[in-house]
Motif scaffolding. Sequence first.
Motif, PDB file in Angstrom:
ATOM      1  N   GLY A 121      64.539   9.898 134.830  1.00 23.73           N
ATOM      2  CA  GLY A 121      65.169   9.779 136.131  1.00 23.73           C
ATOM      3  C   GLY A 121      65.911   8.463 136.254  1.00 23.73           C
ATOM      4  N   VAL A 122      66.903   8.441 137.138  1.00 23.83           N
ATOM      5  CA  VAL A 122      67.689   7.234 137.376  1.00 23.83           C
ATOM      6  C   VAL A 122      67.737   6.982 138.877  1.00 23.83           C
ATOM      7  CG1 VAL A 122      69.918   6.103 137.073  1.00 23.83           C
ATOM      8  CG2 VAL A 122      69.066   7.651 135.309  1.00 23.83           C
ATOM      9  N   GLY A 123      67.414   5.762 139.279  1.00 21.48           N
ATOM     10  CA  GLY A 123      67.385   5.441 140.700  1.00 21.48           C
ATOM     11  C   GLY A 123      67.758   3.996 140.965  1.00 21.48           C
ATOM     12  N   ASP A 124      67.643   3.603 142.230  1.00 20.19           N
ATOM     13  CA  ASP A 124      68.001   2.257 142.678  1.00 20.19           C
ATOM     14  C   ASP A 124      66.815   1.708 143.462  1.00 20.19           C
ATOM     15  OD1 ASP A 124      68.954   0.016 144.023  1.00 20.19           O
ATOM     16  OD2 ASP A 124      70.884   0.890 144.524  1.00 20.19           O
ATOM     17  N   GLN A 125      66.069   0.790 142.833  1.00 17.54           N
ATOM     18  CA  GLN A 125      64.858   0.257 143.468  1.00 17.54           C
ATOM     19  C   GLN A 125      65.160  -0.634 144.662  1.00 17.54           C
ATOM     20  OE1 GLN A 125      61.975  -1.104 140.122  1.00 17.54           O
ATOM     21  NE2 GLN A 125      64.028  -1.125 139.231  1.00 17.54           N
ATOM     22  N   ALA A 126      66.285  -1.340 144.618  1.00 17.99           N
ATOM     23  CA  ALA A 126      66.599  -2.295 145.681  1.00 17.99           C
ATOM     24  C   ALA A 126      67.052  -1.598 146.957  1.00 17.99           C
ATOM     25  CB  ALA A 126      67.672  -3.271 145.202  1.00 17.99           C
ATOM     26  N   SER A 127      67.961  -0.658 146.827  1.00 16.03           N
ATOM     27  CA  SER A 127      68.521   0.000 148.012  1.00 16.03           C
ATOM     28  C   SER A 127      67.679   1.166 148.518  1.00 16.03           C
ATOM     29  CB  SER A 127      69.942   0.503 147.703  1.00 16.03           C
ATOM     30  OG  SER A 127      70.789  -0.567 147.336  1.00 16.03           O
ATOM     31  N   TYR A 128      66.948   1.810 147.586  1.00 11.59           N
ATOM     32  CA  TYR A 128      66.165   2.999 147.960  1.00 11.59           C
ATOM     33  C   TYR A 128      64.747   2.875 147.413  1.00 11.59           C
ATOM     34  CZ  TYR A 128      70.939   4.538 148.725  1.00 11.59           C
ATOM     35  OH  TYR A 128      72.245   4.622 149.144  1.00 11.59           O
ATOM     36  N   ALA A 129      64.082   1.800 147.809  1.00  9.26           N
ATOM     37  CA  ALA A 129      62.745   1.498 147.290  1.00  9.26           C
ATOM     38  C   ALA A 129      61.710   2.545 147.672  1.00  9.26           C
ATOM     39  CB  ALA A 129      62.294   0.127 147.793  1.00  9.26           C
ATOM     40  N   ASP A 130      61.943   3.261 148.772  1.00  7.49           N
ATOM     41  CA  ASP A 130      60.978   4.261 149.229  1.00  7.49           C
ATOM     42  C   ASP A 130      61.185   5.625 148.578  1.00  7.49           C
ATOM     43  OD1 ASP A 130      59.780   2.445 150.935  1.00  7.49           O
ATOM     44  OD2 ASP A 130      61.051   2.973 152.632  1.00  7.49           O
ATOM     45  N   ASN A 131      62.251   5.778 147.822  1.00  5.94           N
ATOM     46  CA  ASN A 131      62.572   7.082 147.217  1.00  5.94           C
ATOM     47  C   ASN A 131      63.014   6.934 145.761  1.00  5.94           C
ATOM     48  OD1 ASN A 131      63.805   7.186 150.320  1.00  5.94           O
ATOM     49  ND2 ASN A 131      62.510   8.922 149.786  1.00  5.94           N
ATOM     50  N   PHE A 132      62.417   5.978 145.060  1.00  5.68           N
ATOM     51  CA  PHE A 132      62.863   5.673 143.708  1.00  5.68           C
ATOM     52  C   PHE A 132      62.649   6.861 142.769  1.00  5.68           C
ATOM     53  CE2 PHE A 132      62.020   3.551 139.499  1.00  5.68           C
ATOM     54  CZ  PHE A 132      63.344   3.243 139.235  1.00  5.68           C
ATOM     55  N   CYS A 133      63.742   7.373 142.230  1.00  7.36           N
ATOM     56  CA  CYS A 133      63.716   8.457 141.232  1.00  7.36           C
ATOM     57  C   CYS A 133      62.990   9.716 141.721  1.00  7.36           C
ATOM     58  CB  CYS A 133      63.099   7.971 139.920  1.00  7.36           C
ATOM     59  SG  CYS A 133      64.100   6.758 139.035  1.00  7.36           S
ATOM     60  N   ASP A 134      63.097   9.986 143.027  1.00  3.55           N
ATOM     61  CA  ASP A 134      62.421  11.170 143.577  1.00  3.55           C
ATOM     62  C   ASP A 134      62.846  12.468 142.897  1.00  3.55           C
ATOM     63  OD1 ASP A 134      60.986   9.654 145.337  1.00  3.55           O
ATOM     64  OD2 ASP A 134      61.991  10.351 147.160  1.00  3.55           O
ATOM     65  N   ALA A 135      64.087  12.564 142.470  1.00  4.22           N
ATOM     66  CA  ALA A 135      64.577  13.806 141.853  1.00  4.22           C
ATOM     67  C   ALA A 135      63.861  14.107 140.541  1.00  4.22           C
ATOM     68  CB  ALA A 135      66.081  13.744 141.628  1.00  4.22           C
ATOM     69  N   ALA A 136      63.407  13.068 139.848  1.00  7.93           N
ATOM     70  CA  ALA A 136      62.634  13.295 138.629  1.00  7.93           C
ATOM     71  C   ALA A 136      61.319  14.000 138.957  1.00  7.93           C
ATOM     72  CB  ALA A 136      62.361  11.973 137.917  1.00  7.93           C
ATOM     73  N   GLY A 137      60.752  13.666 140.106  1.00 12.12           N
ATOM     74  CA  GLY A 137      59.553  14.357 140.558  1.00 12.12           C
ATOM     75  C   GLY A 137      59.828  15.814 140.875  1.00 12.12           C
ATOM     76  N   GLU A 138      61.023  16.084 141.382  1.00 13.86           N
ATOM     77  CA  GLU A 138      61.410  17.470 141.664  1.00 13.86           C
ATOM     78  C   GLU A 138      61.544  18.262 140.364  1.00 13.86           C
ATOM     79  OE1 GLU A 138      64.636  19.849 144.466  1.00 13.86           O
ATOM     80  OE2 GLU A 138      65.123  17.836 143.743  1.00 13.86           O
ATOM     81  N   LEU A 139      62.119  17.649 139.342  1.00  9.51           N
ATOM     82  CA  LEU A 139      62.194  18.306 138.036  1.00  9.51           C
ATOM     83  C   LEU A 139      60.794  18.637 137.535  1.00  9.51           C
ATOM     84  CD1 LEU A 139      64.930  16.238 136.119  1.00  9.51           C
ATOM     85  CD2 LEU A 139      65.209  18.414 137.321  1.00  9.51           C
ATOM     86  N   TYR A 140      59.894  17.687 137.669  1.00  6.90           N
ATOM     87  CA  TYR A 140      58.508  17.898 137.241  1.00  6.90           C
ATOM     88  C   TYR A 140      57.887  19.082 137.978  1.00  6.90           C
ATOM     89  CZ  TYR A 140      53.520  17.000 136.529  1.00  6.90           C
ATOM     90  OH  TYR A 140      52.176  17.128 136.225  1.00  6.90           O
ATOM     91  N   ASP A 141      58.012  19.093 139.283  1.00  7.11           N
ATOM     92  CA  ASP A 141      57.404  20.155 140.094  1.00  7.11           C
ATOM     93  C   ASP A 141      57.967  21.528 139.728  1.00  7.11           C
ATOM     94  OD1 ASP A 141      55.929  18.229 141.420  1.00  7.11           O
ATOM     95  OD2 ASP A 141      57.287  18.122 143.143  1.00  7.11           O
ATOM     96  N   CYS A 142      59.279  21.600 139.602  1.00  5.83           N
ATOM     97  CA  CYS A 142      59.923  22.896 139.355  1.00  5.83           C
ATOM     98  C   CYS A 142      59.644  23.416 137.943  1.00  5.83           C
ATOM     99  CB  CYS A 142      61.428  22.776 139.581  1.00  5.83           C
ATOM    100  SG  CYS A 142      61.904  22.543 141.318  1.00  5.83           S
ATOM    101  N   PHE A 143      59.683  22.542 136.954  1.00  7.68           N
ATOM    102  CA  PHE A 143      59.483  22.992 135.574  1.00  7.68           C
ATOM    103  C   PHE A 143      58.021  23.321 135.288  1.00  7.68           C
ATOM    104  CE2 PHE A 143      63.802  21.826 134.928  1.00  7.68           C
ATOM    105  CZ  PHE A 143      64.209  22.429 133.741  1.00  7.68           C
ATOM    106  N   THR A 144      57.097  22.533 135.825  1.00  8.98           N
ATOM    107  CA  THR A 144      55.684  22.849 135.607  1.00  8.98           C
ATOM    108  C   THR A 144      55.297  24.130 136.340  1.00  8.98           C
ATOM    109  OG1 THR A 144      55.048  21.359 137.423  1.00  8.98           O
ATOM    110  CG2 THR A 144      54.969  20.470 135.178  1.00  8.98           C
ATOM    111  N   ALA A 145      55.937  24.397 137.480  1.00  8.38           N
ATOM    112  CA  ALA A 145      55.667  25.638 138.207  1.00  8.38           C
ATOM    113  C   ALA A 145      56.064  26.857 137.384  1.00  8.38           C
ATOM    114  CB  ALA A 145      56.411  25.641 139.536  1.00  8.38           C
ATOM    115  N   LYS A 146      56.985  26.668 136.449  1.00  9.30           N
ATOM    116  CA  LYS A 146      57.434  27.760 135.584  1.00  9.30           C
ATOM    117  C   LYS A 146      56.717  27.766 134.234  1.00  9.30           C
ATOM    118  CE  LYS A 146      60.228  29.926 138.224  1.00  9.30           C
ATOM    119  NZ  LYS A 146      59.974  31.366 138.549  1.00  9.30           N
TER     120      LYS A 146
END
Length: 203
Positions: A121-146
């Motif tokens: 995942g790629v994110g921005d810790q300074a500007s979006y510290a509360d949502n760092f690399c959240d999309a990588a977590g979405e990949l994890y959730d979706c792929f493990t569900a399958k």
Amino acid sequence: MKFSCVAALPLLSMVDGFAFVPQKATTSSTALDATPVYYSTSTGNTETVAGYIVEASGGDEAEDIGDVDDDTIAGLDSMIIGAPTWHTGAEEERSGTSWDEWLYSNLENMDLSGKKVAIFGVGDQASYADNFCDAAGELYDCFTAKGAKVYGMTSTDGYDHSESKAIVDGKFVGLMCDEDNQYDDSEPRAKAWVEQLKEEGFF
């Protein structure tokens, strides 16, 4: 009298019907170079990190997931996947890229049981510290569900963020990079991660 094989080669090549052909070393495709890297990007940062991973693994050029056929995915044993986080705070479609549609249309019709997946995942810790690399977590959730099995979980040490949906059981779900604030760390992290994947038997 001693007979030299090296000295005899020119003589042998002159014999009618004989041609000396040096034997070439054969190469074979391994799981390492056969594992594709799929990504999608908004600003180019995720493509940059994908390139580091391809270089470290010796694989082929990374591809945008939007350009990949479903049959190709179905025929794979393993794959490396990565996404940026653009829609911060969203529960779904967090990347703002081709992944958003792909995860909830193409992937819905697939069975990935037994397939190996590694996530970055790629994110921005300074500007979006509360949502760092959240999309990588979405990949994890979706792929493990399958049914996919995820390799390459990493420590959260060395990062400066507040929260992330890419953390499972105290670890990141894969390689996390910050091309805005820690760009000098991305390539070394990618190299170390590929070595970790080798040790885990991913390739």
